[in-house]
Design a protein around this motif. Structure first.
Motif, PDB file in Angstrom:
ATOM      1  N   ALA A 180       0.831  -1.203   0.000  1.00 25.16           N
ATOM      2  CA  ALA A 180       0.000   0.000   0.000  1.00 25.16           C
ATOM      3  C   ALA A 180       0.865   1.253   0.000  1.00 25.16           C
ATOM      4  CB  ALA A 180      -0.924  -0.015   1.220  1.00 25.16           C
ATOM      5  N   ARG A 183       2.437   1.947  -3.467  1.00 27.79           N
ATOM      6  CA  ARG A 183       1.517   2.381  -4.516  1.00 27.79           C
ATOM      7  C   ARG A 183       1.554   3.892  -4.712  1.00 27.79           C
ATOM      8  NH1 ARG A 183      -1.944  -2.046  -3.031  1.00 27.79           N
ATOM      9  NH2 ARG A 183      -2.991  -0.779  -1.452  1.00 27.79           N
ATOM     10  N   SER A 184       1.980   4.627  -3.676  1.00 26.97           N
ATOM     11  CA  SER A 184       2.056   6.086  -3.778  1.00 26.97           C
ATOM     12  C   SER A 184       3.108   6.543  -4.770  1.00 26.97           C
ATOM     13  CB  SER A 184       2.358   6.692  -2.393  1.00 26.97           C
ATOM     14  OG  SER A 184       1.336   6.396  -1.466  1.00 26.97           O
ATOM     15  N   GLU A 186       4.040   4.571  -7.619  1.00 26.79           N
ATOM     16  CA  GLU A 186       3.972   3.781  -8.845  1.00 26.79           C
ATOM     17  C   GLU A 186       4.091   4.649 -10.100  1.00 26.79           C
ATOM     18  OE1 GLU A 186       0.404   1.558  -8.638  1.00 26.79           O
ATOM     19  OE2 GLU A 186       1.232  -0.050  -7.390  1.00 26.79           O
ATOM     20  N   VAL A 322      -6.934  14.169 -11.882  1.00 21.34           N
ATOM     21  CA  VAL A 322      -7.182  13.299 -10.722  1.00 21.34           C
ATOM     22  C   VAL A 322      -8.673  13.077 -10.547  1.00 21.34           C
ATOM     23  CG1 VAL A 322      -7.011  13.140  -8.214  1.00 21.34           C
ATOM     24  CG2 VAL A 322      -5.047  13.934  -9.553  1.00 21.34           C
ATOM     25  N   THR A 323      -9.471  14.138 -10.686  1.00 23.32           N
ATOM     26  CA  THR A 323     -10.926  14.027 -10.548  1.00 23.32           C
ATOM     27  C   THR A 323     -11.517  13.076 -11.585  1.00 23.32           C
ATOM     28  OG1 THR A 323     -11.053  16.292  -9.699  1.00 23.32           O
ATOM     29  CG2 THR A 323     -13.094  15.316 -10.533  1.00 23.32           C
ATOM     30  N   GLY A 325      -9.991  10.587 -12.825  1.00 26.88           N
ATOM     31  CA  GLY A 325      -9.440   9.252 -12.646  1.00 26.88           C
ATOM     32  C   GLY A 325      -8.365   8.891 -13.648  1.00 26.88           C
ATOM     33  N   GLY A 328      -5.162   7.144 -12.049  1.00 21.61           N
ATOM     34  CA  GLY A 328      -5.308   5.893 -11.313  1.00 21.61           C
ATOM     35  C   GLY A 328      -5.592   6.094  -9.835  1.00 21.61           C
ATOM     36  N   GLU A 329      -5.484   4.995  -9.095  1.00 27.10           N
ATOM     37  CA  GLU A 329      -5.825   5.016  -7.677  1.00 27.10           C
ATOM     38  C   GLU A 329      -4.875   5.887  -6.858  1.00 27.10           C
ATOM     39  OE1 GLU A 329      -5.918   1.055  -6.286  1.00 27.10           O
ATOM     40  OE2 GLU A 329      -7.568   0.407  -7.581  1.00 27.10           O
ATOM     41  N   THR A 330      -3.628   6.015  -7.296  1.00 31.62           N
ATOM     42  CA  THR A 330      -2.648   6.774  -6.511  1.00 31.62           C
ATOM     43  C   THR A 330      -2.628   8.256  -6.858  1.00 31.62           C
ATOM     44  OG1 THR A 330      -0.850   6.405  -8.109  1.00 31.62           O
ATOM     45  CG2 THR A 330      -1.176   4.727  -6.404  1.00 31.62           C
ATOM     46  N   ALA A 332      -4.729  10.724  -6.392  1.00 28.63           N
ATOM     47  CA  ALA A 332      -5.152  11.638  -5.324  1.00 28.63           C
ATOM     48  C   ALA A 332      -4.069  11.760  -4.250  1.00 28.63           C
ATOM     49  CB  ALA A 332      -6.467  11.144  -4.712  1.00 28.63           C
ATOM     50  N   THR A 333      -3.408  10.648  -3.930  1.00 26.09           N
ATOM     51  CA  THR A 333      -2.350  10.681  -2.927  1.00 26.09           C
ATOM     52  C   THR A 333      -1.158  11.493  -3.417  1.00 26.09           C
ATOM     53  OG1 THR A 333      -2.997   8.494  -2.132  1.00 26.09           O
ATOM     54  CG2 THR A 333      -0.802   9.267  -1.525  1.00 26.09           C
TER      55      THR A 333
END
Length: 356
Positions: A180, A183-184, A186, A322-323, A325, A328-330, A332-333
């Motif tokens: 986890a 992933r920040s 990647e 980011v909004t 998508g 990807g999942e990272t 926003a981080t």
């Protein structure tokens, strides 16, 4: 009775003094005449600084296979010019390296890179860590102490600002799963090494260090010195323990040291640095921050002219991506990390908001 009353042969009351009769006041800074002409030191030898200890410099003289170490001091003609581990220098004096001898560093070559940090983000006084490194290995523990995404972000900013290639190594994976956390990062395409329980991929790490000058950085207690001792037998870097109450590591390496790495594939150089709990970026140009987040920087080119990329920036292409998508999942981080660093820099007195 006056002095000249006893000297009737003198034509004048005070007599005739020659230069030898006049007391010359000594120069408080020394009697040697000052000159701006400096010696050329045509016989100076090339060397590399291995470490610095209280004004004395351990240096490596010679090329591969025919090397020797010596202790040197700074020549007065260098003034206050900083000399750090990794510097390429020129030596004169006794360069034999015999016990008790001392050479002099008379010049420092131009540096290809310079890794720096400041005490905090409001301090613009830089602290030089190492010169001429081309890689940075960021050592992180999966637990004990807990990994800190923000600290790694700061390492990355410093590395990209200095044009140094970053690598990541995660230790203590027997205590926690680092998936986890990793992933920040990647989206940055960084080569990452992950140790398995009771096994660290030393051969793989060493292969990536051959032919490079790699500076190791990391929070105190993450296992950086343990990793270096495994890669460089005989390094004998002190190993610390994590405080069970505070969860913080104890500082063990007190100075920056350059160590030779020998592998079947070739040689490289490992630069061990003291563990830190903070890494100030007060010396970095704020515009370098966006470039450090390479996955976001590419999209930032689509931003309106003068966009600050901060949380309150209107029509920021990065925030829009980011909004939607697209990162990807990272995404926003990563954007949150960027916002935090930019807000820190914008709070500094006299600092302009960064543009594209």
């Amino acid at each position: 009775m006056s002095w000249w009353a006893d000297n009737d042969d003198l034509d004048e009351p005070y007599g005739e003094f020659d230069e030898s009769a006049v007391r010359v006041r000594p120069n408080p800074k020394g009697n040697r005449p000052r000159t701006k002409i400096r010696p050329e030191h045509g016989d100076a030898l090339n060397a590399t600084v291995l470490g610095v200890d209280r004004g004395r410099f351990s240096v490596l003289i010679g090329s591969e296979g025919k090397t020797r170490t010596a202790i040197a001091t700074r020549a007065r003609e260098l003034g206050k010019k900083a000399i750090v581990t990794g510097d390429r220098v020129r030596l004169v004096g006794d360069t034999s390296g015999d016990e008790g001898t001392l050479a002099r560093i008379v010049s420092v070559d131009d540096r290809t890179t310079l890794l720096r940090r400041s005490a905090d983000d409001t301090d613009t006084v830089e602290r030089v860590i190492v010169a001429n490194a081309d890689q940075m290995l960021i050592v992180i523990a999966a637990a004990n102490p807990e990994p800190r995404t923000r600290l790694v972000d700061r390492y990355l900013v410093a590395a990209y600002d200095a044009k140094i290639r970053p690598l990541i190594c995660v230790t203590k994976t027997d205590l926690a799963d680092p998936a986890a956390f990793l992933r920040s990062f990647e989206g940055l395409g960084i080569t990452t090494f992950t140790s398995e329980p009771n096994h660290t991929p030393l051969a793989e790490i060493a292969d990536h260090l051959v032919g490079h000058e790699t500076v190791f950085v990391g929070h105190s207690g993450v296992g950086k010195s343990t990793l270096i001792n495994a890669l460089v037998p005989g390094a004998e870097r002190a190993i610390g323990r994590v405080n069970e109450v505070t969860g913080r590591g104890r500082h063990t390496s007190s100075s920056t040291v350059r160590l030779r790495l020998d592998t079947p594939r070739g040689t490289g150089w490992v630069i061990d640095t003291p563990g830190v709990r903070s890494f100030g970026l007060g010396h970095v140009n704020p515009e370098s921050i966006v470039r450090a987040f390479t996955d976001l920087a590419a999209i930032a080119l689509e931003c309106p002219r003068g966009c600050t990329h901060r949380e309150d920036a209107p029509d920021c292409a990065v925030a829009q991506a980011v909004t939607e998508g697209r990162l990807g999942e990272t995404g926003a981080t990563r954007l949150d990390s960027l916002h935090r660093l930019l807000e820190t820099f914008s709070a500094r007195a006299g600092t302009e908001r960064p543009g594209r």
